[in-house]
Design a protein around this motif. Structure first.
Motif, PDB file in Angstrom:
ATOM      1  N   UNK A   1       0.801  -1.223   0.000  1.00 25.07           N
ATOM      2  CA  UNK A   1       0.000   0.000   0.000  1.00 25.07           C
ATOM      3  C   UNK A   1       0.838   1.278   0.000  1.00 25.07           C
ATOM      4  N   UNK A   2       2.143   1.163   0.048  1.00 25.30           N
ATOM      5  CA  UNK A   2       3.009   2.341   0.047  1.00 25.30           C
ATOM      6  C   UNK A   2       3.454   2.716  -1.372  1.00 25.30           C
ATOM      7  N   UNK A   3       3.067   1.885  -2.357  1.00 22.57           N
ATOM      8  CA  UNK A   3       3.363   2.147  -3.770  1.00 22.57           C
ATOM      9  C   UNK A   3       2.078   1.903  -4.543  1.00 22.57           C
ATOM     10  N   UNK A   4       1.716   2.874  -5.378  1.00 18.94           N
ATOM     11  CA  UNK A   4       0.442   2.769  -6.078  1.00 18.94           C
ATOM     12  C   UNK A   4       0.547   3.419  -7.454  1.00 18.94           C
ATOM     13  N   UNK A   5       0.013   2.749  -8.464  1.00 15.00           N
ATOM     14  CA  UNK A   5      -0.061   3.341  -9.787  1.00 15.00           C
ATOM     15  C   UNK A   5      -1.289   4.237  -9.854  1.00 15.00           C
ATOM     16  N   UNK A   6      -1.123   5.452 -10.361  1.00  9.57           N
ATOM     17  CA  UNK A   6      -2.215   6.422 -10.465  1.00  9.57           C
ATOM     18  C   UNK A   6      -2.368   6.880 -11.901  1.00  9.57           C
ATOM     19  N   UNK A   7      -3.593   7.171 -12.287  1.00 12.73           N
ATOM     20  CA  UNK A   7      -3.845   7.743 -13.613  1.00 12.73           C
ATOM     21  C   UNK A   7      -3.566   9.235 -13.561  1.00 12.73           C
ATOM     22  N   UNK A   8      -3.018   9.747 -14.636  1.00 10.07           N
ATOM     23  CA  UNK A   8      -2.749  11.171 -14.783  1.00 10.07           C
ATOM     24  C   UNK A   8      -3.847  11.748 -15.670  1.00 10.07           C
ATOM     25  N   UNK A   9      -4.451  12.838 -15.230  1.00 12.14           N
ATOM     26  CA  UNK A   9      -5.479  13.492 -16.026  1.00 12.14           C
ATOM     27  C   UNK A   9      -4.838  14.043 -17.297  1.00 12.14           C
ATOM     28  N   UNK A  10      -5.250  13.503 -18.433  1.00  7.63           N
ATOM     29  CA  UNK A  10      -4.708  13.926 -19.720  1.00  7.63           C
ATOM     30  C   UNK A  10      -5.872  14.244 -20.656  1.00  7.63           C
ATOM     31  N   UNK A  11      -5.849  15.434 -21.199  1.00  7.29           N
ATOM     32  CA  UNK A  11      -6.891  15.881 -22.112  1.00  7.29           C
ATOM     33  C   UNK A  11      -6.291  15.934 -23.509  1.00  7.29           C
ATOM     34  N   UNK A  12      -6.913  15.216 -24.444  1.00  4.46           N
ATOM     35  CA  UNK A  12      -6.435  15.180 -25.828  1.00  4.46           C
ATOM     36  C   UNK A  12      -7.446  15.850 -26.736  1.00  4.46           C
ATOM     37  N   UNK A  13      -6.956  16.613 -27.679  1.00  3.40           N
ATOM     38  CA  UNK A  13      -7.795  17.146 -28.752  1.00  3.40           C
ATOM     39  C   UNK A  13      -6.919  17.316 -29.986  1.00  3.40           C
TER      40      UNK A  13
ATOM     41  N   UNK B   1      11.886  -0.412  -9.504  1.00  2.85           N
ATOM     42  CA  UNK B   1      11.788  -1.458  -8.486  1.00  2.85           C
ATOM     43  C   UNK B   1      11.559  -0.763  -7.149  1.00  2.85           C
ATOM     44  N   UNK B   2      10.513  -1.188  -6.419  1.00  3.36           N
ATOM     45  CA  UNK B   2      10.248  -0.643  -5.090  1.00  3.36           C
ATOM     46  C   UNK B   2      10.244  -1.770  -4.074  1.00  3.36           C
TER      47      UNK B   2
ATOM     48  N   UNK C   1       7.684  -6.346   0.856  1.00  2.00           N
ATOM     49  CA  UNK C   1       7.248  -6.735  -0.479  1.00  2.00           C
ATOM     50  C   UNK C   1       8.015  -5.924  -1.511  1.00  2.00           C
ATOM     51  N   UNK C   2       8.444  -6.602  -2.576  1.00  2.00           N
ATOM     52  CA  UNK C   2       9.087  -5.914  -3.694  1.00  2.00           C
ATOM     53  C   UNK C   2       8.089  -5.850  -4.843  1.00  2.00           C
TER      54      UNK C   2
END
Length: 140
Positions: free
Chosen positions: A2-14, A69-70, A75-76
């Motif tokens: 729980x100390x490492x997490x993948x997050x989405x980045x707000x990206x706006x495309x046009x 690598x974390x 846990x790795x």
């Protein structure tokens, strides 16, 4: 882990391109106090090899790719960053290593604290000692 997490980045495309947004306490779950980036890495060179006592970071590969690598002493986890629409949140007391930078890699780092050399743990065995349950309990 729980100390490492993948997050989405707000990206706006046009039709004009892409706009990626990073907002303190919204898309980035901490106040951003420092921003830096790593680029121009030579083949076979790795970076990191440390943990932070207080600082949290969000890593975003805005161009190219690298492998992260974390290790939280229990846990790795290994993640390949290869999209500017994904970030990797690494909280404090997590060992981190960055490997396999592509030639065009630009790795941007958002940090929760200003630079403080005392916050770094650069020896893996010291990190394991500080991250052990007994050490964490004694420091409370």
């Amino acid at each position: 882990m729980d100390r490492v997490k993948e997050l989405s980045v707000t990206t706006i495309e046009d039709g004009r391109g892409e706009l990626s947004v990073f907002e303190s306490m919204k898309s980035v779950p901490f106040e951003i106090k420092r921003v830096y980036y790593i680029k121009g890495m030579q083949a076979g060179i790795s970076r990191g090899f440390h943990a932070h006592r207080k600082l949290s970071q969000m890593l975003i590969c805005i161009q190219g790719s690298c492998r992260v690598l974390t290790d939280d002493a229990f846990t790795k986890k290994e993640v390949t960053l290869s999209s500017n629409s994904k970030g990797l949140l690494i909280k404090n007391m997590v060992w981190r290593e960055m490997h396999d930078f592509s030639q065009d890699c630009i790795l941007m780092v958002l940090a929760s604290e200003l630079y403080d050399s005392e916050d770094y743990i650069c020896d893996y065995n010291c990190f394991l000692n500080e991250a052990s349950p007994a050490s964490l309990t004694m420091s409370l």
